[in-house]
Design a protein around this motif. Structure first.
Motif, PDB file in Angstrom:
ATOM      1  N   LYS A   1      38.172  16.817 -21.625  1.00 15.93           N
ATOM      2  CA  LYS A   1      38.639  15.434 -21.647  1.00 15.93           C
ATOM      3  C   LYS A   1      37.492  14.509 -21.253  1.00 15.93           C
ATOM      4  CE  LYS A   1      43.488  16.492 -20.733  1.00 15.93           C
ATOM      5  NZ  LYS A   1      44.683  16.213 -19.888  1.00 15.93           N
ATOM      6  N   GLN A   2      37.217  13.532 -22.102  1.00 19.58           N
ATOM      7  CA  GLN A   2      36.113  12.610 -21.870  1.00 19.58           C
ATOM      8  C   GLN A   2      36.608  11.165 -21.977  1.00 19.58           C
ATOM      9  OE1 GLN A   2      32.170  13.842 -21.622  1.00 19.58           O
ATOM     10  NE2 GLN A   2      33.836  14.706 -20.396  1.00 19.58           N
ATOM     11  N   SER A   3      36.643  10.498 -20.832  1.00 21.71           N
ATOM     12  CA  SER A   3      37.085   9.100 -20.798  1.00 21.71           C
ATOM     13  C   SER A   3      35.922   8.126 -20.782  1.00 21.71           C
ATOM     14  CB  SER A   3      37.948   8.862 -19.547  1.00 21.71           C
ATOM     15  OG  SER A   3      37.149   8.941 -18.375  1.00 21.71           O
TER      16      SER A   3
ATOM     17  N   GLY B   1      34.240   7.803 -18.083  1.00 14.90           N
ATOM     18  CA  GLY B   1      34.174   7.399 -16.689  1.00 14.90           C
ATOM     19  C   GLY B   1      33.033   8.074 -15.946  1.00 14.90           C
ATOM     20  N   PRO B   2      32.892   7.762 -14.643  1.00 16.96           N
ATOM     21  CA  PRO B   2      31.748   8.256 -13.869  1.00 16.96           C
ATOM     22  C   PRO B   2      31.625   9.770 -13.812  1.00 16.96           C
ATOM     23  CG  PRO B   2      32.897   6.503 -12.681  1.00 16.96           C
ATOM     24  CD  PRO B   2      33.747   6.849 -13.861  1.00 16.96           C
ATOM     25  N   VAL B   3      32.751  10.506 -13.824  1.00 14.61           N
ATOM     26  CA  VAL B   3      32.657  11.961 -13.691  1.00 14.61           C
ATOM     27  C   VAL B   3      32.703  12.685 -15.032  1.00 14.61           C
ATOM     28  CG1 VAL B   3      33.627  11.940 -11.364  1.00 14.61           C
ATOM     29  CG2 VAL B   3      35.153  12.266 -13.315  1.00 14.61           C
ATOM     30  N   SER B   4      32.728  11.947 -16.140  1.00 17.50           N
ATOM     31  CA  SER B   4      32.778  12.587 -17.462  1.00 17.50           C
ATOM     32  C   SER B   4      31.618  13.557 -17.707  1.00 17.50           C
ATOM     33  CB  SER B   4      32.826  11.533 -18.571  1.00 17.50           C
ATOM     34  OG  SER B   4      34.111  10.947 -18.654  1.00 17.50           O
ATOM     35  N   PRO B   5      30.364  13.198 -17.349  1.00 21.10           N
ATOM     36  CA  PRO B   5      29.271  14.158 -17.549  1.00 21.10           C
ATOM     37  C   PRO B   5      29.466  15.448 -16.749  1.00 21.10           C
ATOM     38  CG  PRO B   5      28.398  11.948 -17.227  1.00 21.10           C
ATOM     39  CD  PRO B   5      29.853  11.876 -16.904  1.00 21.10           C
ATOM     40  N   ARG B   6      30.014  15.325 -15.536  1.00 21.81           N
ATOM     41  CA  ARG B   6      30.247  16.509 -14.724  1.00 21.81           C
ATOM     42  C   ARG B   6      31.366  17.356 -15.325  1.00 21.81           C
ATOM     43  NH1 ARG B   6      27.365  19.783 -11.451  1.00 21.81           N
ATOM     44  NH2 ARG B   6      28.238  20.077  -9.363  1.00 21.81           N
ATOM     45  N   ILE B   7      32.379  16.721 -15.894  1.00 22.95           N
ATOM     46  CA  ILE B   7      33.454  17.458 -16.560  1.00 22.95           C
ATOM     47  C   ILE B   7      32.889  18.283 -17.706  1.00 22.95           C
ATOM     48  CG2 ILE B   7      35.521  17.213 -18.008  1.00 22.95           C
ATOM     49  CD1 ILE B   7      36.295  14.799 -16.280  1.00 22.95           C
ATOM     50  N   LEU B   8      32.006  17.692 -18.498  1.00 25.98           N
ATOM     51  CA  LEU B   8      31.405  18.413 -19.614  1.00 25.98           C
ATOM     52  C   LEU B   8      30.558  19.577 -19.111  1.00 25.98           C
ATOM     53  CD1 LEU B   8      30.804  18.737 -22.612  1.00 25.98           C
ATOM     54  CD2 LEU B   8      28.991  17.015 -22.372  1.00 25.98           C
TER      55      LEU B   8
ATOM     56  N   ARG C   1      38.998  12.384 -26.496  1.00 24.49           N
ATOM     57  CA  ARG C   1      38.755  11.113 -25.812  1.00 24.49           C
ATOM     58  C   ARG C   1      40.041  10.655 -25.138  1.00 24.49           C
ATOM     59  NH1 ARG C   1      33.362  11.379 -25.512  1.00 24.49           N
ATOM     60  NH2 ARG C   1      32.552  12.085 -27.524  1.00 24.49           N
ATOM     61  N   THR C   2      39.931  10.288 -23.870  1.00 28.39           N
ATOM     62  CA  THR C   2      41.105   9.859 -23.114  1.00 28.39           C
ATOM     63  C   THR C   2      40.905   8.448 -22.600  1.00 28.39           C
ATOM     64  OG1 THR C   2      40.209  10.838 -21.086  1.00 28.39           O
ATOM     65  CG2 THR C   2      41.693  12.200 -22.405  1.00 28.39           C
ATOM     66  N   ASP C   3      42.009   7.791 -22.278  1.00 25.30           N
ATOM     67  CA  ASP C   3      42.002   6.433 -21.750  1.00 25.30           C
ATOM     68  C   ASP C   3      41.737   6.502 -20.247  1.00 25.30           C
ATOM     69  OD1 ASP C   3      42.437   3.859 -20.895  1.00 25.30           O
ATOM     70  OD2 ASP C   3      44.427   3.668 -21.782  1.00 25.30           O
TER      71      ASP C   3
ATOM     72  N   SER D   1      40.786  10.272 -12.149  1.00 25.99           N
ATOM     73  CA  SER D   1      40.946   8.915 -11.620  1.00 25.99           C
ATOM     74  C   SER D   1      40.632   8.850 -10.133  1.00 25.99           C
ATOM     75  CB  SER D   1      42.378   8.420 -11.872  1.00 25.99           C
ATOM     76  OG  SER D   1      43.305   9.039 -10.990  1.00 25.99           O
ATOM     77  N   MET D   2      40.674  10.019  -9.463  1.00 25.66           N
ATOM     78  CA  MET D   2      40.354  10.107  -8.041  1.00 25.66           C
ATOM     79  C   MET D   2      38.895  10.504  -7.813  1.00 25.66           C
ATOM     80  SD  MET D   2      43.866  12.137  -6.993  1.00 25.66           S
ATOM     81  CE  MET D   2      43.479  12.350  -5.246  1.00 25.66           C
ATOM     82  N   GLY D   3      38.123  10.582  -8.904  1.00 21.86           N
ATOM     83  CA  GLY D   3      36.720  10.957  -8.804  1.00 21.86           C
ATOM     84  C   GLY D   3      36.482  12.448  -8.753  1.00 21.86           C
ATOM     85  N   ILE D   4      37.491  13.225  -9.146  1.00 23.49           N
ATOM     86  CA  ILE D   4      37.400  14.691  -9.108  1.00 23.49           C
ATOM     87  C   ILE D   4      37.227  15.211 -10.534  1.00 23.49           C
ATOM     88  CG2 ILE D   4      38.581  16.827  -8.443  1.00 23.49           C
ATOM     89  CD1 ILE D   4      40.365  14.980  -6.619  1.00 23.49           C
ATOM     90  N   PRO D   5      36.090  15.817 -10.881  1.00 23.72           N
ATOM     91  CA  PRO D   5      35.956  16.381 -12.233  1.00 23.72           C
ATOM     92  C   PRO D   5      36.911  17.552 -12.428  1.00 23.72           C
ATOM     93  CG  PRO D   5      34.096  17.015 -10.852  1.00 23.72           C
ATOM     94  CD  PRO D   5      34.894  16.025 -10.061  1.00 23.72           C
ATOM     95  N   ALA D   6      37.703  17.484 -13.495  1.00 27.04           N
ATOM     96  CA  ALA D   6      38.702  18.521 -13.776  1.00 27.04           C
ATOM     97  C   ALA D   6      38.443  19.111 -15.144  1.00 27.04           C
ATOM     98  CB  ALA D   6      40.113  17.940 -13.713  1.00 27.04           C
ATOM     99  N   VAL D   7      38.375  20.436 -15.213  1.00 16.41           N
ATOM    100  CA  VAL D   7      38.172  21.128 -16.483  1.00 16.41           C
ATOM    101  C   VAL D   7      39.464  21.842 -16.855  1.00 16.41           C
ATOM    102  CG1 VAL D   7      35.715  21.361 -16.076  1.00 16.41           C
ATOM    103  CG2 VAL D   7      37.217  23.201 -15.390  1.00 16.41           C
ATOM    104  N   VAL D   8      39.745  21.882 -18.142  1.00 16.49           N
ATOM    105  CA  VAL D   8      41.004  22.439 -18.634  1.00 16.49           C
ATOM    106  C   VAL D   8      40.698  23.668 -19.477  1.00 16.49           C
ATOM    107  CG1 VAL D   8      43.133  21.975 -19.892  1.00 16.49           C
ATOM    108  CG2 VAL D   8      41.974  20.110 -18.682  1.00 16.49           C
ATOM    109  N   THR D   9      40.997  24.845 -18.926  1.00 20.87           N
ATOM    110  CA  THR D   9      40.758  26.085 -19.662  1.00 20.87           C
ATOM    111  C   THR D   9      42.036  26.543 -20.344  1.00 20.87           C
ATOM    112  OG1 THR D   9      40.140  28.420 -19.463  1.00 20.87           O
ATOM    113  CG2 THR D   9      41.093  27.399 -17.515  1.00 20.87           C
ATOM    114  N   MET D  10      41.919  26.903 -21.611  1.00 26.27           N
ATOM    115  CA  MET D  10      43.031  27.398 -22.416  1.00 26.27           C
ATOM    116  C   MET D  10      42.692  28.826 -22.827  1.00 26.27           C
ATOM    117  SD  MET D  10      45.066  24.637 -23.051  1.00 26.27           S
ATOM    118  CE  MET D  10      45.014  22.857 -23.216  1.00 26.27           C
ATOM    119  N   LEU D  11      43.247  29.807 -22.135  1.00 24.30           N
ATOM    120  CA  LEU D  11      42.861  31.189 -22.401  1.00 24.30           C
ATOM    121  C   LEU D  11      44.001  32.141 -22.107  1.00 24.30           C
ATOM    122  CD1 LEU D  11      40.653  33.263 -23.125  1.00 24.30           C
ATOM    123  CD2 LEU D  11      40.009  33.282 -20.702  1.00 24.30           C
ATOM    124  N   GLY D  12      44.188  33.103 -23.026  1.00 21.18           N
ATOM    125  CA  GLY D  12      45.158  34.166 -22.803  1.00 21.18           C
ATOM    126  C   GLY D  12      46.583  33.742 -23.123  1.00 21.18           C
TER     127      GLY D  12
END
Length: 337
Positions: free
Chosen positions: A159-161, A163-170, A185-187, A200-211
């Motif tokens: 998810k890439q908005s 925002g400030p933590v988008s590079p860290r999410i990637l 792309r997210t709002d 939104s709280m400044g925490i980079p979150a990654v979403v894994t879809m596996l299994g």
């Protein structure tokens, strides 16, 4: 490393402890609780959240979270890991994607009601408890999803908005090591899922879809999942050693979610060994027939010249109109990371 206090329970450096977050009193008289498995290292570092089960039938990651934590050494860990294997106990109890009980009819999908409310539906109260007692402790989050009883999946949703933590999410999403990433792309002002609230709280979150539940006995998939989390931890500096990149990793430029438009009997044409495989355009992957007359209602074929089978429904059985069928990716638009 400082102690961490969750819902009144303190976990000190060097400790491993189960913490219970109360949500609400249930009709049978007990208290609905969320369980956090916490390990706090002796050395300073970030706090990583490992969370799964917002959809009750996505049980695969429960194994991953416990396997990762079982092998942690608090004396060597830099930072802390807070695992929440079942963040929707009500949906897990019925082993259904949604929390379909009477008291929750106005909000049945936990992953679209964040940040929740202490006075809302039961699902909204669960979201509020997570948003209040769990997320504020985190510096990064892995949000686990998988297939359910009849499906399996294999990619990472990025998810890439902007925002400030988008590079860290990637960066952390790449560290998970899956062969395929899909960027959406997210709002930045919109919050509904736990990963969006975390961002939104400044925490980079990654979403894994596996299994998936049907593939949970596959040791190889479990090992990949655990290794991906450990790679994220190395990227965060929580474990010794450098992260290992996946040289096969690609970013998918186009993907297509296909739902069943007709209810009936689903007949798979490919097995779970084809998850994340590439097949030619026109390859039959499944069909739906009328249960009474056996009339062919729908066929599902690979839509792209080189189609990646990102998600597969691979079990014979009943389907409803609107159920997930397949997710296809276009290999020709995939770019090397």
């Amino acid at each position: 490393m400082k102690p961490i206090t969750i819902a009144g329970t303190t976990v000190h450096p060097g400790e491993s402890k189960f913490v219970r977050i109360p949500v609400a009193r249930m009709p049978r008289g007990d208290t609905l609780e969320l369980v956090v498995r916490a390990v706090v290292g002796l050395q300073h570092g970030p706090v990583l959240g490992l969370e799964s089960g917002s959809h009750g039938d996505e049980a695969f990651a429960i194994q991953t979270i416990h396997e990762v934590i079982e092998h942690l050494d608090a004396t060597k860990l830099k930072g802390a890991v807070l695992g929440m294997p079942v963040c929707n106990p009500v949906a897990f109890e019925t082993f259904t994607r949604l929390t379909g009980i009477g008291m929750t009819t106005d909000a049945v999908n936990l992953n679209i009601v964040f940040p929740g409310s202490p006075t809302g539906s039961l699902v909204s109260q669960i979201a509020h408890a997570i948003a209040t007692h769990y997320l504020p402790h985190l510096d990064a989050l892995v949000d686990f999803h998988s297939g359910g009883l009849e499906s399996a999946i294999d990619y990472t949703l990025v998810k890439q908005s902007g925002g400030p933590v988008s590079p860290r999410i990637l960066e952390l999403s790449k560290a998970l090591g899956s062969d395929f990433l899909s960027i959406t792309r997210t709002d930045p002002s919109g919050v509904s899922s736990i990963s969006e609230l975390a961002e939104s709280m400044g925490i980079p979150a990654v979403v894994t879809m596996l299994g998936g539940s049907v593939t949970s006995s596959d040791v190889g998939v479990l090992q990949r999942s655990v290794a991906g989390v450990q790679n994220v931890m190395r990227t965060l500096g929580m474990l010794d050693g450098a992260p290992t990149p996946n040289p096969r990793q690609r970013v998918i430029g186009d993907r297509k979610l296909v739902r069943h438009l007709q209810g009936g009997i689903f007949i798979p044409a490919v097995g779970f060994d084809k998850v994340a495989a590439v097949v030619p355009k026109g390859t039959l992957v499944g069909s739906v027939r009328d249960a009474n007359t056996y009339e062919l209602l729908e066929e599902y074929r690979a839509p792209y010249h080189e189609t990646i089978l990102i998600m597969i429904r691979g079990v014979f059985g009943r389907v409803f109109a609107g159920d997930y069928a397949f997710i296809f990716g276009d290999q020709s638009t995939a770019q090397v990371v």
